[in-house]
Design a protein around this motif. Sequence first.
Motif, short mmCIF file in Angstrom:
data_model
loop_
_atom_site.label_atom_id
_atom_site.label_comp_id
_atom_site.label_asym_id
_atom_site.label_seq_id
_atom_site.Cartn_x
_atom_site.Cartn_y
_atom_site.Cartn_z
N GLY A 6 4.07 -3.58 4.90
CA GLY A 6 2.52 -3.08 4.99
C GLY A 6 2.27 -1.81 4.46
N VAL A 7 3.08 -0.99 4.73
CA VAL A 7 2.83 0.45 4.35
C VAL A 7 2.76 0.45 2.65
N VAL A 8 4.00 -0.35 1.94
CA VAL A 8 3.81 -0.31 0.52
C VAL A 8 2.39 -1.04 0.15
N ARG A 9 2.12 -2.14 0.76
CA ARG A 9 0.55 -2.70 0.38
C ARG A 9 -0.40 -1.74 0.45
N ASN A 10 -0.63 -1.03 1.61
CA ASN A 10 -1.34 0.03 1.90
C ASN A 10 -1.52 1.10 0.73
N THR A 11 -0.36 1.44 0.75
CA THR A 11 -0.21 2.53 -0.44
C THR A 11 -0.87 2.32 -1.76
N LEU A 12 -0.41 1.15 -2.21
CA LEU A 12 -0.67 0.78 -3.63
C LEU A 12 -2.34 0.47 -3.56
N THR A 13 -2.79 0.01 -2.44
CA THR A 13 -4.17 -0.20 -2.67
C THR A 13 -5.01 1.04 -2.42
N VAL A 14 -4.60 1.75 -1.84
CA VAL A 14 -5.17 3.34 -1.66
C VAL A 14 -5.09 4.11 -2.88
N GLU A 56 -5.04 2.51 -5.95
CA GLU A 56 -5.93 1.80 -6.96
C GLU A 56 -7.54 2.46 -6.58
N ARG A 57 -7.84 2.27 -5.09
CA ARG A 57 -9.33 2.84 -4.89
C ARG A 57 -9.36 4.26 -5.32
N ALA A 58 -8.43 5.07 -4.99
CA ALA A 58 -8.55 6.61 -5.95
C ALA A 58 -8.70 6.63 -7.16
N GLY A 59 -8.19 5.60 -7.93
CA GLY A 59 -8.36 5.78 -9.30
C GLY A 59 -7.00 6.19 -9.85
N ALA A 60 -5.95 6.19 -9.05
CA ALA A 60 -4.66 6.69 -9.37
C ALA A 60 -3.66 5.65 -9.33
N PRO A 61 -3.97 4.31 -10.44
CA PRO A 61 -2.66 3.31 -10.11
C PRO A 61 -1.39 3.41 -10.65
N ASP A 62 -1.13 4.53 -11.72
CA ASP A 62 0.03 4.58 -12.40
C ASP A 62 1.03 5.35 -11.66
N ILE A 63 0.78 6.17 -10.36
CA ILE A 63 1.70 6.77 -9.82
C ILE A 63 2.83 5.71 -9.04
N ALA A 104 -5.81 -6.97 -1.50
CA ALA A 104 -4.31 -6.70 -1.81
C ALA A 104 -4.15 -5.85 -3.20
N PRO A 105 -3.25 -5.30 -3.48
CA PRO A 105 -3.10 -4.49 -4.55
C PRO A 105 -3.01 -5.32 -5.65
N THR A 106 -3.18 -4.91 -6.84
CA THR A 106 -3.02 -5.98 -8.15
C THR A 106 -1.78 -5.22 -8.77
#
Length: 321
Positions: A47-55, A57-64, A97-99
């Motif tokens: 769940g932590v991984v899922r939440n981190t990826l989603t955040v 993406e929402r923040a406009g920083a999907p490549d970290i 869910a994150p992409t």
Amino acid sequence: MTGEPIPVIIDCDTGVDDALALLFAVRHPGLDLRAVTCVAGNTDVDGVVRNTLTVLERAGAPDIPVARGAARPLIEPARSARHVHGTDGMGDLGLPAPTRAPAAVDAVTLLHREILASPRPVTLVPTAPLTNIALLLRTHPEVTRNIERIVFMGGAVAVGNATPVAEFNVWHDPEAAAILLTAGVPITMYGLDVFQQVVVPGPEVHRLRASDEPGTRLAGDLLAHRPTSQGGPPEAEEAGGLGDAGAVCAVADPRGITTRLLPVEVTLAPGPSRGQTVVDRRPRPGESEIHGGRREQALVDVALEVDVDRYVRLYLETVGR
């Protein structure tokens, strides 16, 4: 802002306030967020991984890069804080869910790689139980040569929250916290004593929630899930605590906290004090030391005061970029 951005790696258990910390870190021009590692804590590690990826993406920083870490503490069973952070760990906001998937390597491997690859020494910011960090330090002690400082959210000088004396992150994995204190690099403890003070007023939370920008709006929704006053007027109930995000503010603007270099140790024995960070604020040794009870204790920059208005302004200016 002068000079190059500070290279930062966040180790988190996202978590409402870990999410607030991530939103700040990716948007502050003085920080270069190089990686995020995940550990069980506020919710289970997947769940932590899922939440981190989603955040991100929402923040406009999907490549970290994001990596999955320890699913439980070194010794203790995993014990979540879903009663605080919601069933999904993110306030049950119904986020998509994150992409993308996490990195193909585990958290310790990613930490090792990114710390040693950084052209400047890294500031490591754990806002979670310290299991990943302990495993890193025991597996790859050479990383300390390229760590500038560790600023961790954890511990308490006065009052705990998991127990009367122990703060959640340290209580969740006391042995890991004890290992952190032996890292041999400068350490700042951003504990409950300052953590609980930094509160964003209700009208500002409203303003963030009304934003058309997804990351800014998410910050407002998360803050609204962390009310600091129950049963008061609406503006008080909707004020939200920054929590873990304050530790990242302390990296971007260290002048906002007042610290003292003090001996700190973690209580590991079973019983009501397990997980307590014992901070020695005495001006001189006491009878225990005089009578042969001297101990080797880590010296830690302990945050004792915080400029609340300064960090609230800093956070609002940053997440609204």
